[in-house]
Design a protein around this motif. Sequence first.
Motif: not given
Length: 350
Positions: A156-158, A162-165, A207-209, A241-242
């Motif tokens: 759920s942290r993903y 995805l929300a940019g946080r 994924i971006a960090d 993420i899956s």
Amino acid sequence: MNELAFAVVGTSTIADSMVDMIHQCSRARYRGSMSRDAARAASTTERLGGTTPYTSIEEVCRDAAVDAVYIASPNALHVDQALACIRAGKHVLVEKPLAPNERLARLVFDEAAAHGVVALEAMRSVHDPAYETLRAAVERIGRVRRASLRFGKYSSRYDEVLAGRQTNIFDARMASGSLMDIGVYCVAAMVHLFGAPEDISCTPVLIADAENEATGGVIDGAGTILARYPDKVVELSYSKISQDLLPCQIEGELGTVTYGGVSVPSRASVRLRGQAVRGAWTAEAQSTGDETEDLALAACDNNMCYELDDFCACVAGEMDAARYRDITLASLAIMDEARRQAGIVFPADR
């Protein structure tokens, strides 16, 4: 051995689970939890039946009534907190991964040896007797040629990512990411079953960090490691993420072992192939048709109980912690190389 009085660093769900096991263990008792938030430390300690809350690792170290510390803080804090406790004469049980890299894990183990205390990684699977049942089943399937060990669970942290946080679970500064948080179970299971491989290749899903350009600017959301041995290949698949719905599988020349849940083994079976086999394996494994046998695994509501029991046994001198230390170090060496190939850098690597 008298009861070990435990302080618990962290107030997460996994910390609560360990406290449940401490209450059920005849060789341990819970003293209190640590949080930087004094109100949370107090409320958590009271809720879990302890007496003494803590707001810093220094307070834990100063408490002469504390014999052992379970550390369930963010990954990047494990080493400093473990070293402080060790140097204060406390035994430490440290959530996986014990350290961001092999070098720092060696430092923790060396310091524990120098101070005469036990340091153990809380890697539940390597203490679970289910793996001894699986190991015995693997002996029946002849020479192992391939294996696939997997763990994929959508976090759920993903959604925060995805929300940019920013979130600690996908943050290089916290020594986190999919490999460190969930892939570590696959790596440790491989080392536990087969030893360390000759070499590996890692293919990550990055994924971006973006906030962490100094540490590479990326973190892994998922990935696959291919580990090569002289006589077999092992595939490790992991994702946050899956969702991975496939079982783990170990393929031998005479049959195949399958099981679900690399961290908490379940639904295990061994299937021996029907073709007659010539040679040294005939007497034990030949059958006239494919035969599938369900394996009876130890039933347990929370398999953290096994790591706690082994930790207490190591403190009492009834068990040598070296075998578990070696699994931790070999696993971290593999993950160090996987991250090097993936281009994922933690501050501790510098």
